[in-house]
Design a protein around this motif. Structure first.
Motif, PDB file in Angstrom:
ATOM      1  N   THR A 145       0.835  -1.204   0.000  1.00 16.28           N
ATOM      2  CA  THR A 145       0.000   0.000   0.000  1.00 16.28           C
ATOM      3  C   THR A 145       0.871   1.255   0.000  1.00 16.28           C
ATOM      4  OG1 THR A 145      -1.781  -1.133   1.175  1.00 16.28           O
ATOM      5  CG2 THR A 145      -1.790   1.266   1.244  1.00 16.28           C
ATOM      6  N   VAL A 146       1.912   1.236   0.811  1.00 18.49           N
ATOM      7  CA  VAL A 146       2.828   2.388   0.839  1.00 18.49           C
ATOM      8  C   VAL A 146       3.512   2.566  -0.513  1.00 18.49           C
ATOM      9  CG1 VAL A 146       4.957   3.277   1.857  1.00 18.49           C
ATOM     10  CG2 VAL A 146       3.210   2.259   3.331  1.00 18.49           C
ATOM     11  N   LEU A 147       4.004   1.467  -1.089  1.00 19.10           N
ATOM     12  CA  LEU A 147       4.704   1.556  -2.368  1.00 19.10           C
ATOM     13  C   LEU A 147       3.782   2.018  -3.493  1.00 19.10           C
ATOM     14  CD1 LEU A 147       6.969  -1.632  -2.235  1.00 19.10           C
ATOM     15  CD2 LEU A 147       7.631   0.749  -1.884  1.00 19.10           C
ATOM     16  N   LYS A 148       2.524   1.574  -3.478  1.00 16.80           N
ATOM     17  CA  LYS A 148       1.576   2.015  -4.497  1.00 16.80           C
ATOM     18  C   LYS A 148       1.488   3.536  -4.540  1.00 16.80           C
ATOM     19  CE  LYS A 148      -1.748  -1.841  -4.734  1.00 16.80           C
ATOM     20  NZ  LYS A 148      -2.015  -1.824  -6.186  1.00 16.80           N
ATOM     21  N   HIS A 149       1.396   4.150  -3.353  1.00 15.23           N
ATOM     22  CA  HIS A 149       1.251   5.612  -3.298  1.00 15.23           C
ATOM     23  C   HIS A 149       2.571   6.319  -3.555  1.00 15.23           C
ATOM     24  CE1 HIS A 149      -2.857   5.180  -2.145  1.00 15.23           C
ATOM     25  NE2 HIS A 149      -2.589   4.611  -0.994  1.00 15.23           N
ATOM     26  N   VAL A 150       3.671   5.682  -3.197  1.00 16.72           N
ATOM     27  CA  VAL A 150       4.977   6.283  -3.462  1.00 16.72           C
ATOM     28  C   VAL A 150       5.235   6.365  -4.961  1.00 16.72           C
ATOM     29  CG1 VAL A 150       7.473   5.920  -3.266  1.00 16.72           C
ATOM     30  CG2 VAL A 150       6.015   5.665  -1.256  1.00 16.72           C
ATOM     31  N   PHE A 151       4.934   5.275  -5.692  1.00 18.37           N
ATOM     32  CA  PHE A 151       5.188   5.264  -7.132  1.00 18.37           C
ATOM     33  C   PHE A 151       4.072   5.945  -7.928  1.00 18.37           C
ATOM     34  CE2 PHE A 151       7.883   1.672  -5.783  1.00 18.37           C
ATOM     35  CZ  PHE A 151       9.076   2.060  -6.376  1.00 18.37           C
ATOM     36  N   GLY A 152       2.833   5.689  -7.581  1.00 16.90           N
ATOM     37  CA  GLY A 152       1.715   6.325  -8.273  1.00 16.90           C
ATOM     38  C   GLY A 152       1.641   5.999  -9.758  1.00 16.90           C
ATOM     39  N   ARG A 153       1.868   4.760 -10.119  1.00 18.28           N
ATOM     40  CA  ARG A 153       1.820   4.389 -11.534  1.00 18.28           C
ATOM     41  C   ARG A 153       0.383   4.283 -12.018  1.00 18.28           C
ATOM     42  NH1 ARG A 153       4.323  -1.086 -14.462  1.00 18.28           N
ATOM     43  NH2 ARG A 153       4.626  -0.108 -16.517  1.00 18.28           N
ATOM     44  N   SER A 154       0.120   4.790 -13.206  1.00 17.40           N
ATOM     45  CA  SER A 154      -1.234   4.742 -13.755  1.00 17.40           C
ATOM     46  C   SER A 154      -1.563   3.324 -14.197  1.00 17.40           C
ATOM     47  CB  SER A 154      -1.359   5.691 -14.950  1.00 17.40           C
ATOM     48  OG  SER A 154      -0.515   5.288 -16.011  1.00 17.40           O
ATOM     49  N   ARG A 155      -2.827   2.984 -14.094  1.00 18.56           N
ATOM     50  CA  ARG A 155      -3.281   1.648 -14.507  1.00 18.56           C
ATOM     51  C   ARG A 155      -3.400   1.579 -16.028  1.00 18.56           C
ATOM     52  NH1 ARG A 155      -4.864  -1.548 -10.238  1.00 18.56           N
ATOM     53  NH2 ARG A 155      -5.250  -0.463  -8.266  1.00 18.56           N
ATOM     54  N   PRO A 156      -3.327   0.374 -16.599  1.00 15.52           N
ATOM     55  CA  PRO A 156      -3.405   0.224 -18.055  1.00 15.52           C
ATOM     56  C   PRO A 156      -4.667   0.820 -18.671  1.00 15.52           C
ATOM     57  CG  PRO A 156      -2.689  -1.810 -17.031  1.00 15.52           C
ATOM     58  CD  PRO A 156      -3.091  -0.911 -15.915  1.00 15.52           C
ATOM     59  N   VAL A 157      -5.782   0.789 -17.927  1.00 14.10           N
ATOM     60  CA  VAL A 157      -7.050   1.270 -18.496  1.00 14.10           C
ATOM     61  C   VAL A 157      -7.023   2.757 -18.801  1.00 14.10           C
ATOM     62  CG1 VAL A 157      -8.450  -0.542 -17.437  1.00 14.10           C
ATOM     63  CG2 VAL A 157      -7.995   1.574 -16.177  1.00 14.10           C
ATOM     64  N   LEU A 158      -6.102   3.505 -18.209  1.00 15.49           N
ATOM     65  CA  LEU A 158      -6.052   4.948 -18.444  1.00 15.49           C
ATOM     66  C   LEU A 158      -5.353   5.305 -19.747  1.00 15.49           C
ATOM     67  CD1 LEU A 158      -5.214   6.351 -14.879  1.00 15.49           C
ATOM     68  CD2 LEU A 158      -7.443   6.117 -15.994  1.00 15.49           C
ATOM     69  N   ASP A 159      -4.589   4.359 -20.321  1.00 12.55           N
ATOM     70  CA  ASP A 159      -3.860   4.598 -21.571  1.00 12.55           C
ATOM     71  C   ASP A 159      -2.984   5.847 -21.490  1.00 12.55           C
ATOM     72  OD1 ASP A 159      -4.793   2.378 -23.022  1.00 12.55           O
ATOM     73  OD2 ASP A 159      -6.669   3.407 -23.492  1.00 12.55           O
ATOM     74  N   MET A 160      -2.281   6.015 -20.400  1.00  9.37           N
ATOM     75  CA  MET A 160      -1.405   7.174 -20.226  1.00  9.37           C
ATOM     76  C   MET A 160       0.053   6.835 -20.489  1.00  9.37           C
ATOM     77  SD  MET A 160      -3.067   9.015 -16.860  1.00  9.37           S
ATOM     78  CE  MET A 160      -1.936  10.404 -17.037  1.00  9.37           C
ATOM     79  N   GLY A 161       0.317   5.627 -20.944  1.00 12.39           N
ATOM     80  CA  GLY A 161       1.685   5.222 -21.223  1.00 12.39           C
ATOM     81  C   GLY A 161       2.229   4.296 -20.161  1.00 12.39           C
ATOM     82  N   LEU A 162       3.246   3.520 -20.559  1.00 12.11           N
ATOM     83  CA  LEU A 162       3.801   2.515 -19.656  1.00 12.11           C
ATOM     84  C   LEU A 162       4.550   3.125 -18.478  1.00 12.11           C
ATOM     85  CD1 LEU A 162       5.269   0.004 -22.296  1.00 12.11           C
ATOM     86  CD2 LEU A 162       3.014  -0.034 -21.204  1.00 12.11           C
ATOM     87  N   PHE A 163       5.064   4.320 -18.652  1.00  5.66           N
ATOM     88  CA  PHE A 163       5.901   4.928 -17.622  1.00  5.66           C
ATOM     89  C   PHE A 163       5.285   6.207 -17.081  1.00  5.66           C
ATOM     90  CE2 PHE A 163       8.580   2.586 -20.614  1.00  5.66           C
ATOM     91  CZ  PHE A 163       9.164   1.656 -19.758  1.00  5.66           C
ATOM     92  N   SER A 164       3.982   6.149 -16.906  1.00  5.07           N
ATOM     93  CA  SER A 164       3.267   7.295 -16.337  1.00  5.07           C
ATOM     94  C   SER A 164       3.184   7.126 -14.819  1.00  5.07           C
ATOM     95  CB  SER A 164       1.855   7.385 -16.933  1.00  5.07           C
ATOM     96  OG  SER A 164       1.134   8.443 -16.333  1.00  5.07           O
ATOM     97  N   PHE A 165       3.940   7.948 -14.106  1.00  2.00           N
ATOM     98  CA  PHE A 165       3.983   7.883 -12.650  1.00  2.00           C
ATOM     99  C   PHE A 165       3.614   9.240 -12.051  1.00  2.00           C
ATOM    100  CE2 PHE A 165       6.819   4.553 -14.086  1.00  2.00           C
ATOM    101  CZ  PHE A 165       6.559   3.498 -13.220  1.00  2.00           C
ATOM    102  N   ARG A 166       2.786   9.201 -11.042  1.00  2.00           N
ATOM    103  CA  ARG A 166       2.431  10.397 -10.279  1.00  2.00           C
ATOM    104  C   ARG A 166       2.592  10.085  -8.790  1.00  2.00           C
ATOM    105  NH1 ARG A 166      -3.078  12.917 -13.053  1.00  2.00           N
ATOM    106  NH2 ARG A 166      -2.224  13.200 -15.168  1.00  2.00           N
ATOM    107  N   PRO A 167       3.789  10.232  -8.282  1.00  2.00           N
ATOM    108  CA  PRO A 167       4.032   9.881  -6.874  1.00  2.00           C
ATOM    109  C   PRO A 167       3.096  10.615  -5.925  1.00  2.00           C
ATOM    110  CG  PRO A 167       6.104  10.242  -8.030  1.00  2.00           C
ATOM    111  CD  PRO A 167       5.009  10.676  -8.962  1.00  2.00           C
ATOM    112  N   PHE A 168       2.604   9.873  -4.932  1.00  2.00           N
ATOM    113  CA  PHE A 168       1.739  10.397  -3.873  1.00  2.00           C
ATOM    114  C   PHE A 168       0.445  11.015  -4.431  1.00  2.00           C
ATOM    115  CE2 PHE A 168       6.175  10.704  -2.444  1.00  2.00           C
ATOM    116  CZ  PHE A 168       6.117   9.822  -1.363  1.00  2.00           C
ATOM    117  N   GLU A 169      -0.081  10.398  -5.493  1.00  2.00           N
ATOM    118  CA  GLU A 169      -1.336  10.867  -6.077  1.00  2.00           C
ATOM    119  C   GLU A 169      -2.529  10.463  -5.210  1.00  2.00           C
ATOM    120  OE1 GLU A 169      -3.751  12.762  -8.954  1.00  2.00           O
ATOM    121  OE2 GLU A 169      -1.569  12.758  -8.661  1.00  2.00           O
TER     122      GLU A 169
END
Length: 288
Positions: A145-169
């Motif tokens: 859970t902590v790592l999910k929020h630290v990295f903030g990677r977008s899910r595939p369904v958003l189609d924002m690219g493979l390396f779309s990260f928004r830390p602490f989103e």
């Protein structure tokens, strides 16, 4: 119900809160005493090698497999997606947190002194087992859970690219890496492998890998998310087992390698007939 029997039941219920608190205090005292008396001689593990291999595998998956999974997202066979949807819910944390918590309720209310030695050992082992699963699931769940929020990677369904990260989103749509479901599956696989290597490696491991992979088929995660999560769950469980081995719960310490299940750890009582005597109920030793 007669008045005498009702009074007896009420008296037993009146004693339960005090017994619960007393059992909890004794458990904490035992754990603290063992931590104090036993040195921190944890089993030597090749952590650096394992972590480097784990990170390289995750990175390679992110570079080479994630894009392929996205391109296949709309081409998975309908039958496969339907089966994946049916299995993917087994990766939810509630399956592995709620049962041990429920088991703690009767265990914490037991009058341990009233039990025979054989059944006291069975109750003790079940309590240790529930605490082990709860600790492993809790540690892996908190970490992912902590790592999910630290990295903030977008899910595939958003189609924002493979390396779309928004830390602490702190948005579920930006909580793709690592996969929580895969983390739970890695935890489960490690628990069974540690307690029963044959069942764990040849039965449970393939099933848990499949359930983790369903997160890719349903479009919730990339392959690298599931690989990262599965490895994380296994690592957290091994760390938990090392601590339990130091305390003498379930496992015994070894100089190197994984902790080994103690021979006295058995979740059922068995009947054994000593040579030249009538059958006597005893606690059977577990297989190593």
């Amino acid at each position: 119900m007669s008045i005498g029997r009702r009074a007896l039941v009420l008296e037993l219920l009146r004693k339960l809160p005090a017994r619960s608190v007393g059992n909890l205090q004794k458990t904490i005292a035992i754990a603290r005493s063992r931590f104090a008396r036993r040195p921190a001689n944890y089993s030597r593990m090749p952590w650096l090698t394992l972590v480097v291999a784990y990170l390289l595998l995750t990175a390679a998956s992110m570079v080479f497999l994630d894009g392929i999974a996205v391109s296949w997202r709309d081409r998975w066979p309908n039958g496969l997606v339907a089966v994946a949807n049916g299995f993917t819910s087994f990766g939810l944390g509630g399956w592995y947190l709620i049962p041990p918590l429920v088991l703690f309720v009767p265990a914490n209310l037991l009058d341990w002194q009233a039990l025979s030695r054989r059944w006291r050992m069975v109750a003790y082992n079940w309590t240790c087992f529930a605490f082990f699963v709860l600790s492993a699931a809790g540690l892996s769940g908190l970490t992912v859970t902590v790592l999910k929020h630290v990295f903030g990677r977008s899910r595939p369904v958003l189609d924002m690219g493979l390396f779309s990260f928004r830390p602490f989103e702190f948005d579920p749509y930006f909580a793709s890496f690592p996969s929580g479901h895969a983390t739970n599956m890695g935890m489960l696989a490690a628990v069974v492998i540690l307690l029963s290597p044959a069942w764990g490696k040849y039965v449970v491991l393939p099933i848990t890998v499949w359930v983790a992979a369903t997160r890719i088929a349903v479009g919730a995660h990339y392959p690298s998310d599931t690989i990262a999560g599965f490895g994380l769950g296994m690592a957290c469980t091994v760390v938990t087992a090392l601590v339990f081995a130091r305390l003498g719960f379930i496992f015994r310490q070894t100089a190197a390698g994984l902790p080994i299940r103690k021979k006295t750890f058995r979740l059922s009582a068995a009947w054994r007939k000593p040579a030249g005597s009538t059958p006597t109920p005893v606690l059977a030793a577990a297989n190593p």
